[in-house]
Design a protein around this motif. Structure first.
Motif, mmCIF file in Angstrom:
data_model
loop_
_atom_site.group_PDB
_atom_site.id
_atom_site.type_symbol
_atom_site.label_atom_id
_atom_site.label_comp_id
_atom_site.label_asym_id
_atom_site.label_seq_id
_atom_site.Cartn_x
_atom_site.Cartn_y
_atom_site.Cartn_z
ATOM 1 N N GLU A 90 -3.801 -2.005 -10.402
ATOM 2 C CA GLU A 90 -4.697 -1.032 -9.753
ATOM 3 C C GLU A 90 -4.740 0.261 -10.560
ATOM 4 O O GLU A 90 -5.800 0.857 -10.753
ATOM 5 N N SER B 20 2.245 7.658 -5.965
ATOM 6 C CA SER B 20 2.460 8.172 -4.608
ATOM 7 C C SER B 20 1.716 7.308 -3.589
ATOM 8 O O SER B 20 2.040 7.334 -2.407
ATOM 9 N N LEU B 21 0.708 6.567 -4.060
ATOM 10 C CA LEU B 21 -0.045 5.689 -3.163
ATOM 11 C C LEU B 21 0.475 4.250 -3.226
ATOM 12 O O LEU B 21 -0.156 3.343 -2.693
ATOM 13 N N SER B 22 1.609 4.050 -3.890
ATOM 14 C CA SER B 22 2.197 2.712 -4.066
ATOM 15 C C SER B 22 1.210 1.739 -4.710
ATOM 16 O O SER B 22 1.208 0.547 -4.385
ATOM 17 N N ARG C 271 -8.035 13.564 0.626
ATOM 18 C CA ARG C 271 -7.456 12.339 0.075
ATOM 19 C C ARG C 271 -6.010 12.165 0.554
ATOM 20 O O ARG C 271 -5.597 11.070 0.925
ATOM 21 N N ARG D 83 -4.589 8.388 4.725
ATOM 22 C CA ARG D 83 -3.776 7.375 5.401
ATOM 23 C C ARG D 83 -3.151 7.930 6.675
ATOM 24 O O ARG D 83 -2.283 7.298 7.257
ATOM 25 N N ILE E 285 -8.233 1.415 -12.011
ATOM 26 C CA ILE E 285 -8.884 2.547 -11.338
ATOM 27 C C ILE E 285 -8.693 3.844 -12.116
ATOM 28 O O ILE E 285 -9.552 4.722 -12.091
ATOM 29 N N LEU F 81 -9.812 6.548 -1.931
ATOM 30 C CA LEU F 81 -8.878 5.888 -2.860
ATOM 31 C C LEU F 81 -7.585 5.382 -2.202
ATOM 32 O O LEU F 81 -7.199 4.234 -2.408
ATOM 33 N N PRO F 82 -6.901 6.209 -1.387
ATOM 34 C CA PRO F 82 -5.643 5.739 -0.800
ATOM 35 C C PRO F 82 -5.821 4.514 0.094
ATOM 36 O O PRO F 82 -4.856 3.799 0.354
ATOM 37 N N SER G 152 6.076 6.634 0.168
ATOM 38 C CA SER G 152 5.902 6.135 1.533
ATOM 39 C C SER G 152 4.486 6.408 2.020
ATOM 40 O O SER G 152 3.874 7.413 1.652
ATOM 41 N N ASN G 153 3.998 5.522 2.871
ATOM 42 C CA ASN G 153 2.675 5.727 3.474
ATOM 43 C C ASN G 153 2.662 6.912 4.423
ATOM 44 O O ASN G 153 1.600 7.378 4.812
ATOM 45 N N ARG H 226 -7.783 1.926 -0.558
ATOM 46 C CA ARG H 226 -8.102 0.675 -1.249
ATOM 47 C C ARG H 226 -7.054 0.291 -2.290
ATOM 48 O O ARG H 226 -7.265 -0.628 -3.059
#
Lengths: 272, 278
Positions: free
Chosen positions: B187, B180-182, A163, A167, B191, A116-117, A92-93, A119
């Protein structure tokens, strides 16, 4: 970034706004060959908005399993798990994960790692100067264009925390984040984490091997049993904040909590 | 050619060892060269080894000079054949590398591709690929096509194996991070996996560049209008052993230059993997 200091919510206000709610949550890892690993016995756990919960327990007690379930990295095999009332079906975000030993990508600079999170994940993130603000907050501004291998272990983990916050998630999950650091760096990181928690409205779940770290940082300390993991104690820490390293060692609550947790872990046959 | 898989490991090991003591290494290289030259002169001048077996060093030097000290467009110089061989080797190198990394990536990403392709890859790998060269000449003719095809075939395998190994060796924590970043599969590939595999891919390129050149030369042995392989077979036909030696020295120098180019590119691109050597 809001810079308001918040009071720790009282335990009575707790149950109505549980940010993380686990009921009968369990996990068994099934292996193709060999025995199934019963990692987590059914546990009930409510974590409230803005709480800082430390989890201690013997190695392999399912602490990390609990974290992986909450992070949506593994599905549970029993019970229910909800974040803010919504069942967890995957990452989840609203959750940021801080990994052991920073886990930065060595081919990206500090800034690129923190960004990173923002993009990936198929979504546009409008965050203004958030990346630079986070880097400044953790004192890494002079190292933003450096690569991880040019940083000390403590600085790397600070970047790892940035990091995880990129978000602006409600929940921060930390899996033994300071285990690889030397004692002095670790104490400094504890102070810093307390400051980050107090200045950003986050709910933090910290998994640790260190009893003193668990008490110093936690509003609650959860003690888990050896595998299969169960919650054997859920202890509130009523030491006023901001806590300092010197003051807390002399605090009577610290000493009794420390003794109590140590006794519980000793009964499980292991203590750091 | 069956040593391809083994030399993957060797190339990786050498890299770590040799660099820090480069000055000493250079001295050693010069010393070994002098010893070889000494033995050579001893054999030729003292033991009178005939020149159709071992030419005199000065004859080789003269052959080198007469091949190099000419106009670049001269038909008797090394430049035209060198350009011809290099062009085809480069073409084969590019094609083989791109195909190798592509198939290696598909194998690393998709279990079905891995399971269906891996046995054939290993079967082909253990086949002496130079032995396929005559077949390829039948299919592609005596022109540039067969040279490029054999070079590509030889360059393909180290790239396939190395990119596959590199992509599969990503730490699970890094995959967890991306999950964890979906992050999407692509990607994560772009990356995390591809940069992680870059040092392996460069070790593959290091071998592929030399194999591509080898492929072109072997194809030229089987028949060609132009190229270093032709220079060697022509010198051999008239027992001009000094000429063969000179051509081999040119090829050796070219191999070293290509290796150096790959190393330079590697140090720039995967700088993080060489942090201990700065």
């Amino acid at each position: 970034m809001t810079l308001a200091l918040r009071a720790v919510p009282s335990a009575s206000a707790a149950t109505q706004n549980a940010v993380i709610r686990a009921q009968g949550l369990s996990k068994t890892y099934t292996a193709k060959s060999g025995p199934h690993v019963h990692a987590l016995d059914p546990i009930d756990l409510d974590i409230n908005d803005g709480e800082f919960v430390s989890v201690v327990g013997p190695s392999g007690c399912g602490k990390s399993t609990l974290l992986r379930l909450i992070a949506g990295l593994d599905p549970q095999t029993g019970g229910t798990l909800a974040l803010g009332g919504r069942a967890v079906e995957g990452p989840s975000n609203e959750v940021g994960v801080v990994f052991q030993a920073a886990n930065l990508l060595p081919w990206l600079t500090v800034r690129e790692n923190v960004r990173l999170p923002l993009r990936v994940g198929g979504r546009e993130w409008k965050v203004g100067n958030r990346v630079d603000d986070l880097i400044a907050m953790t004192g890494l501004s002079d190292f933003a264009e450096r690569y991880p291998y040019e940083l000390s272990g403590g600085m790397q983990q600070r970047a790892g925390i940035c990091r995880a916050l990129a978000r602006d998630p409600k929940i921060l999950l930390m899996d033994e984040p300071f285990g690889a650091l030397d004692a002095l760096t670790r104490e400094r990181m504890n102070l810093e984490l307390q400051r980050i928690w107090q200045t950003n409205a986050k709910t933090i779940l910290l998994i640790t091997h260190s009893i003193s770290e668990a008490i110093f940082l936690g509003s609650r300390v959860i003690v888990m049993s050896a595998r299969p993991g169960r919650i054997i104690a859920d202890l509130p820490v009523d030491i006023p904040r901001p806590r300092s390293l010197d003051a807390i060692l002399a605090h009577p609550s610290y000493q009794s909590l420390s003794r109590q947790i140590r006794a519980l872990l000793n009964a499980q046959g292991e203590v750091e | 050619m069956s040593a391809v898989a083994d030399s993957t490991a060797v190339a990786a090991v050498n890299k770590a060892d040799v660099r820090p003591q480069r000055d000493n290494a250079l001295l050693l290289v010069v010393a070994v060269f002098l010893v070889i030259l000494g033995c050579w002169m001893l054999a030729v001048y003292r033991f009178d080894v005939p020149s159709y077996i071992l030419p005199k060093p000065d004859a080789v030097l003269w052959a080198l000079w007469s091949g190099l000290a000419v106009s670049p467009t001269s038909p008797i110089g090394y430049y035209l054949p060198l350009w011809g061989s290099l062009k085809n080797a480069a073409g084969g190198f590019l094609i083989g590398s791109v195909l190798g990394v592509s198939l290696g990536s598909l194998m690393a990403e998709f279990r079905t591709v891995e399971k269906s392709v891996m046995p054939y890859a290993f079967a082909l790998q253990s086949l002496p690929k130079v032995a396929i060269a005559p077949l390829i000449v039948i299919w592609f003719g005596f022109g540039d096509g067969s040279k490029i095809a054999i070079s590509a075939l030889l360059a393909f395998f180290p790239m396939l194996i190395n990119s596959f190994t590199g992509l599969r060796s990503v730490e699970p924590e890094k995959i967890d991070l991306m999950r964890s970043l979906s992050a999407s599969r692509f990607e994560t590939y772009r990356i995390v996996k591809l940069p992680h595999a870059a040092p392996y891919i460069f070790a593959g390129l290091d071998m592929a560049v030399v194999y591509a050149l080898l492929g072109t030369i072997v194809a030229e042995f089987l028949g060609a209008q132009q190229g270093m392989g032709v220079v060697i077979t022509q010198a051999q036909a008239i027992t001009d052993v000094a000429g063969v030696f000179a051509a081999l020295i040119i090829l050796g120098a070219l191999g070293i230059a290509l290796h150096g180019l790959v190393r330079r590119a590697e140090l720039r691109v995967v700088h993080w993997a060489h942090r201990n050597q700065k």
